[in-house]
Write an enzyme that holds these catalytic residues in place. Structure first.
Site, PDB file in Angstrom:
ATOM      1  N   SER A 153     -34.383  -6.601  35.946  1.00 32.45           N
ATOM      2  CA  SER A 153     -35.454  -6.457  37.097  1.00 32.45           C
ATOM      3  C   SER A 153     -34.998  -7.291  38.198  1.00 32.45           C
ATOM      4  CB  SER A 153     -36.861  -6.961  36.776  1.00 32.45           C
ATOM      5  OG  SER A 153     -37.023  -8.393  36.616  1.00 32.45           O
ATOM      6  N   LYS A 182     -43.133 -15.866  35.490  1.00 31.23           N
ATOM      7  CA  LYS A 182     -44.392 -15.817  34.898  1.00 31.23           C
ATOM      8  C   LYS A 182     -45.008 -17.168  34.585  1.00 31.23           C
ATOM      9  CE  LYS A 182     -46.121 -12.566  34.629  1.00 31.23           C
ATOM     10  NZ  LYS A 182     -46.558 -11.568  35.581  1.00 31.23           N
TER      11      LYS A 182
HETATM   12  C1  LIG Z   1     -38.492  -9.654  34.060  1.00 29.11           C
HETATM   13  C2  LIG Z   1     -39.789  -9.507  35.020  1.00 29.11           C
HETATM   14  N1  LIG Z   1     -39.465  -9.052  35.902  1.00 29.11           N
HETATM   15  C3  LIG Z   1     -40.280  -8.570  36.826  1.00 29.11           C
HETATM   16  C4  LIG Z   1     -41.841  -8.953  36.472  1.00 29.11           C
HETATM   17  C5  LIG Z   1     -42.922  -8.346  37.434  1.00 29.11           C
HETATM   18  O1  LIG Z   1     -43.606  -9.304  37.924  1.00 29.11           O
HETATM   19  P1  LIG Z   1     -45.267  -9.102  37.978  1.00 29.11           P
HETATM   20  O2  LIG Z   1     -45.866  -9.183  36.730  1.00 29.11           O
HETATM   21  O3  LIG Z   1     -45.817 -10.288  39.008  1.00 29.11           O
HETATM   22  O4  LIG Z   1     -45.272  -7.741  38.726  1.00 29.11           O
HETATM   23  C6  LIG Z   1     -41.900  -9.524  35.224  1.00 29.11           C
HETATM   24  C7  LIG Z   1     -43.461  -9.684  35.021  1.00 29.11           C
HETATM   25  O5  LIG Z   1     -43.706  -9.883  33.538  1.00 29.11           O
HETATM   26  C8  LIG Z   1     -41.051  -9.687  34.474  1.00 29.11           C
HETATM   27  O6  LIG Z   1     -40.999 -10.459  33.379  1.00 29.11           O
END
Ligand SMILES: Cc1ncc(COP(=O)(O)O)c(C=O)c1O
Length: 311
Positions: free
Chosen positions: A263, A46
């Site tokens: 994630s 981010k």
């Molecule tokens: C840990 C984590 N994984 C995945 C994402 C997803 O990314 P995006 O917001 O670019 O879709 C985020 C976004 O906040 C995140 O904090």
């Protein structure tokens, strides 16, 4: 290698790409790679979007001197905005439900961000409504980046993540896999990679369940769809269960020495599925997954990992 920089902001991006040697042995002919976004100064992907939203708004006058940046995030974007505010010298206010973890409150407050608590029963949508009320009450006082509808969010990935991957793979990646949260990573990286080579397959990963344990990702079927999201930009969308994401996160620790957030495990579970399919068909490939943050962001002393409730 940058040895000396004028500002920490210069260290956002240019994250390493690592080959997953051990896990990749399961998929002969298909190589698996991970883009390690936790090498960013704030520890997550981010940083890219937050910095781009701030610099674009400073450049076109939406964010003038004297204004406070306000947003409604306790997650990685909140941390990114907080450190960038401290590094570049502007005030940051973050609205979050009062029941977010003590760790999240402490990290953002430590950078000097002002924390405003919204009704815990109203969740993240309540925090968004709270920001909007705050802005209505004090016109001209705030800059609200609103990452879900701000084109600078995908633009960060269009301008940086995609060209980095292109260079790091010598233009040879065949599949790009990333999770959907605000959708900025998939939208921006996907758009640019398709321009560079339309044959590159863009694969989005989303949680299989509305109530899930893959922090940072959104189950779009049960969420407000982010205005920046365009489903036509990905070739495929894979649903990954919390268990599959957590299992892959565990495997990354033991097989690759990589301690990442859930994630990232989910993104690799998606990449692994794609790689297996290709390998079983006797095809070759280079599949890249985005690892958004590190495992220690989710460790809290005295608290067991919250896997059980999501089963
Ligand atoms: C840990 C984590 N994984 C995945 C994402 C997803 O990314 P995006 O917001 O670019 O879709 C985020 C976004 O906040 C995140 O904090």
């Amino acid at each position: 290698m940058k040895r000396q920089v004028a500002s920490l902001a210069e260290l956002v991006g240019n994250t390493p790409l690592v080959k997953l040697e051990r896990i990749g042995r399961d998929t002969p002919g298909v190589e698996l790679f991970a883009k390690l976004e936790y090498f960013n100064p704030g520890g997550s992907v981010k940083d890219r979007a937050a910095l781009q939203m701030v610099t674009d708004a400073l450049a076109d006058g939406r964010f003038e001197k004297g204004k406070t940046l306000i947003d409604s995030t306790s997650g990685n974007t909140g941390i990114a905005l907080s450190w960038i505010g401290a590094a570049l010298g502007f005030p940051v206010a973050l609205v979050m439900p009062s029941n977010v973890s003590a760790a999240r409150k402490r990290i953002t407050a430590a950078y000097g961000a002002q924390l405003i608590y919204s009704d815990p029963l109203e969740g993240s949508d309540g925090a968004i409504r709270h920001v909007r009320r705050e802005i209505e009450h004090s016109p001209g006082r705030y800059f609200y980046p609103d990452q879900y509808s701000n084109p600078s969010n995908p633009r960060a990935h269009y301008l940086t993540t995609a060209p980095e991957l292109w260079e790091q793979t010598g233009g040879k990646l065949t599949h790009f896999v990333a999770g959907l949260g605000t959708t900025g990573t998939v939208m921006g990286t996907g758009r640019r990679l398709k321009e560079l080579n339309p044959a590159i397959q863009i694969v989005a990963v989303e949680p299989a369940e509305p109530m899930h344990g893959l922090e940072g990702l959104k189950h779009l079927g049960s969420s407000i769809i982010p205005p920046i999201y365009d489903p036509a930009l990905h070739d495929r969308k894979l649903s990954i269960t919390t268990d599959a994401g957590w299992d892959m996160t565990d495997r990354l620790l033991k097989d690759e020495g990589l301690a990442v957030g859930h994630s990232s495990g989910a993104a690799l579970a998606g990449a692994y599925q794609v790689a297996r399919e290709l390998s079983e068909q006797g095809e070759k490939g280079r599949v890249v997954a985005v690892f958004c943050d590190r495992a220690d962001r989710y460790f809290e002393p005295g608290r067991p990992a919250p896997r059980f409730p999501y089963r």
